[in-house]
Design an enzyme around this catalytic site. Structure first.
Site, mmCIF file in Angstrom:
data_model
loop_
_atom_site.group_PDB
_atom_site.id
_atom_site.type_symbol
_atom_site.label_atom_id
_atom_site.label_comp_id
_atom_site.label_asym_id
_atom_site.label_seq_id
_atom_site.Cartn_x
_atom_site.Cartn_y
_atom_site.Cartn_z
ATOM 1 N N ASP A 13 -0.969 -3.714 -14.810
ATOM 2 C CA ASP A 13 -0.782 -4.830 -13.878
ATOM 3 C C ASP A 13 0.012 -5.906 -14.605
ATOM 4 O OD1 ASP A 13 -1.172 -6.618 -11.646
ATOM 5 O OD2 ASP A 13 -2.728 -7.620 -12.798
ATOM 6 N N SER A 14 0.558 -6.842 -13.828
ATOM 7 C CA SER A 14 1.284 -7.970 -14.410
ATOM 8 C C SER A 14 0.365 -8.866 -15.243
ATOM 9 C CB SER A 14 1.921 -8.796 -13.302
ATOM 10 O OG SER A 14 0.930 -9.228 -12.398
ATOM 11 N N TYR A 45 4.513 -11.425 -11.896
ATOM 12 C CA TYR A 45 5.664 -10.658 -11.421
ATOM 13 C C TYR A 45 6.075 -11.111 -10.008
ATOM 14 C CZ TYR A 45 5.138 -7.009 -15.099
ATOM 15 O OH TYR A 45 5.066 -6.306 -16.277
ATOM 16 N N GLY A 46 5.148 -11.693 -9.284
ATOM 17 C CA GLY A 46 5.345 -11.958 -7.851
ATOM 18 C C GLY A 46 6.410 -12.970 -7.521
ATOM 19 N N CYS A 76 -0.786 -3.274 -9.186
ATOM 20 C CA CYS A 76 -0.124 -4.551 -8.877
ATOM 21 C C CYS A 76 0.732 -4.278 -7.651
ATOM 22 C CB CYS A 76 0.744 -4.948 -10.067
ATOM 23 S SG CYS A 76 1.864 -6.339 -9.766
ATOM 24 N N ASN A 77 0.510 -5.037 -6.591
ATOM 25 C CA ASN A 77 1.270 -4.810 -5.363
ATOM 26 C C ASN A 77 2.757 -5.033 -5.570
ATOM 27 O OD1 ASN A 77 -0.575 -4.571 -2.697
ATOM 28 N ND2 ASN A 77 -1.651 -5.698 -4.279
ATOM 29 N N THR A 78 3.106 -6.088 -6.331
ATOM 30 C CA THR A 78 4.513 -6.408 -6.540
ATOM 31 C C THR A 78 5.220 -5.277 -7.283
ATOM 32 O OG1 THR A 78 3.901 -8.747 -6.647
ATOM 33 C CG2 THR A 78 6.068 -8.147 -7.477
ATOM 34 N N GLU A 155 -7.047 -18.304 -10.675
ATOM 35 C CA GLU A 155 -7.044 -18.403 -12.139
ATOM 36 C C GLU A 155 -7.585 -19.751 -12.612
ATOM 37 O OE1 GLU A 155 -3.665 -16.685 -14.067
ATOM 38 O OE2 GLU A 155 -4.094 -14.792 -13.056
ATOM 39 N N CYS A 187 -2.409 -8.405 -2.699
ATOM 40 C CA CYS A 187 -2.198 -8.829 -4.084
ATOM 41 C C CYS A 187 -3.549 -8.629 -4.755
ATOM 42 C CB CYS A 187 -1.763 -10.291 -4.142
ATOM 43 S SG CYS A 187 -1.858 -11.010 -5.803
ATOM 44 N N THR A 188 -3.533 -8.096 -5.972
ATOM 45 C CA THR A 188 -4.814 -7.684 -6.563
ATOM 46 C C THR A 188 -5.733 -8.852 -6.902
ATOM 47 O OG1 THR A 188 -3.674 -7.478 -8.683
ATOM 48 C CG2 THR A 188 -4.038 -5.457 -7.432
ATOM 49 N N HIS A 189 -5.222 -10.086 -6.860
ATOM 50 C CA HIS A 189 -6.118 -11.236 -7.025
ATOM 51 C C HIS A 189 -6.913 -11.539 -5.750
ATOM 52 C CE1 HIS A 189 -3.885 -12.384 -10.680
ATOM 53 N NE2 HIS A 189 -4.816 -13.278 -10.924
#
Lengths: 274, 274
Positions: A13-14, A45-46, A76-78, A155, A187-189
């Protein structure tokens, strides 16, 4: 072959969001070993361009390959939106992303074909969710919306906070206006904001967490390819390994708040060299 | 020597915030040419570790050096906090950062020696403002506070927005409780939030913009070192050059909203190779 079955799954992931995917893999296929790489030096990355996302993702996957992984999950979706084709071409192990599993379940389960996607600016700009959902269900309407403040809010630790609520209400108003019946947390967040998003959208809207669907797809892939670990990873002293591109302290603290296991070690590697 | 006088000033930042420094240099020494590099592929620096910030900053400065600059301005508080010593050691042209000019004016002008600094997590963690201010004014009290959501809020375009106001009120409450008389805007994005911050802190608190002080220091440095351009940069066809590490469109849009000149060209360069 038995060696390959015992090899770990590589996940990248980013940064730290991909840990929500790791959490699902740990839950659904606990016998598998995992090597995780988080590109914490170059996160996010987004907000980057497609070419930069592809270049960075290929380095991430090459590093995982050096750890002898039997399959790679782009958590990571992006990165999944831009780099999946390039990765599948370059790598000699199966590579899956989080976009297709999430899109597939949304296309299948949407009651009215009105599907929303909340995601990074780069993912929204790629229109990958729309393309993939409409390839499965051509009459579906897909609305993609970038929510750039969600990652920094998570975050900052403001997951359940009035500010996050106000920001989410603003971002989601368009989805409510369009009466989506299904909303992909693209988005993984974002699964970490699930309860806030769910409250705003209401019970009648199905929330799709691609991390969950990806773990199911990974399980099926390993079975199909005869790659399932037959043993028990838990007897292994170190079934889960974590690597990052920046220093590890902050990563460790966040990982501890998400994962059901202790992150005893996370090592920094020079990702630019891969 | 005349050649060197006509050489451009190099300015770098982790991304776009350093344009507020460029704006001040353009205002105060309009006869100088400028080469700007924004590390838009690897932005932000403020959440990274010291070692990574140093490594990236040295690459940024090396790139500027290839453009024949006569001096380098580190237009990023985070990079100034961690990398200034390394850069001054490596480079054979003068290098100045934004921290010392900002700290110096705060130490000099604070009425009661109660000084606040709002900045990134990395800058706060370095305690560089406190160290430098107290080296000039040992009895001063310096309170450093990371405000990680300010940069994404500015980049979302929510400069004057109720959400930004609520977030700013929360971040600044500690500064009000401590009754600071002077507040340093210790991140190059923050001058763009100046009116909101000023309203919350009140008229009796002096806001220090290090970008402004840095342009003054640069002007004095060029004079002292006989490096001032004697001509008029405006007769030059292209007195201002912009380079970035990611694609240029988004940079151009943001630059146009900050700078008094049109950014007609901004070129991408592979910063990892420097």
């Amino acid at each position: 072959m038995s060696n390959l079955r015992e090899a770990p799954i590589g996940v990248f992931d980013s940064g730290i969001g991909g840990l929500t995917v790791v959490r699902e893999i740990m839950r659904q296929i606990p016998q598998e070993r995992i090597v995780y790489f988080g590109d914490t030096a170059r996160v996010p990355y987004g907000s980057k361009s497609g070419n930069t996302i592809i270049r960075y993702s290929c380095q991430d996957a090459r590093f995982l390959k050096t750890r002898g992984v039997k399959a790679i999950v782009v958590a990571c979706n992006t990165a999944s939106a831009y780099a999946l084709d390039a990765l599948q071409k370059e790598m000699d192990v199966p590579v899956i992303g989080v976009v297709k599993p999430g899109a597939r379940v949304a296309a299948r389960e949407s009651t009215g074909g009105n599907i929303g996607v909340i995601c990074t600016a780069a993912t929204a700009g790629s229109h990958i969710y729309r393309k993939y959902i409409q390839s499965l269900r051509p009459e579906a309407k897909v609305f993609e919306k970038a929510c750039p403040l969600f990652v920094p809010l998570v975050e900052e630790g403001w997951r359940k906070d009035p500010v996050t609520r106000i920001v989410a209400e603003r971002y989601l108003q368009e989805m409510k206006d369009r009466r989506v019946d299904t909303l992909i947390l693209g988005c993984t967040h974002y699964p970490l904001l699930r309860s806030t998003v769910g409250e705003i959208m209401g019970d009648h809207v199905t929330l799709v967490n691609p991390a969950y669907e990806t773990a199911i797809e990974l399980k099926e892939l390993l079975k199909r390819e005869n790659l399932e670990n037959q043993g028990d990873s838990k007897i292994d002293e170190n079934p889960y390994e974590f690597f990052v591109s920046d220093e590890a302290e902050r990563f460790r603290a966040f990982a501890d708040s998400i994962l059901p296991v202790d992150i005893t070690t996370a090592r920094r590697i020079p990702i630019e060299e891969y």
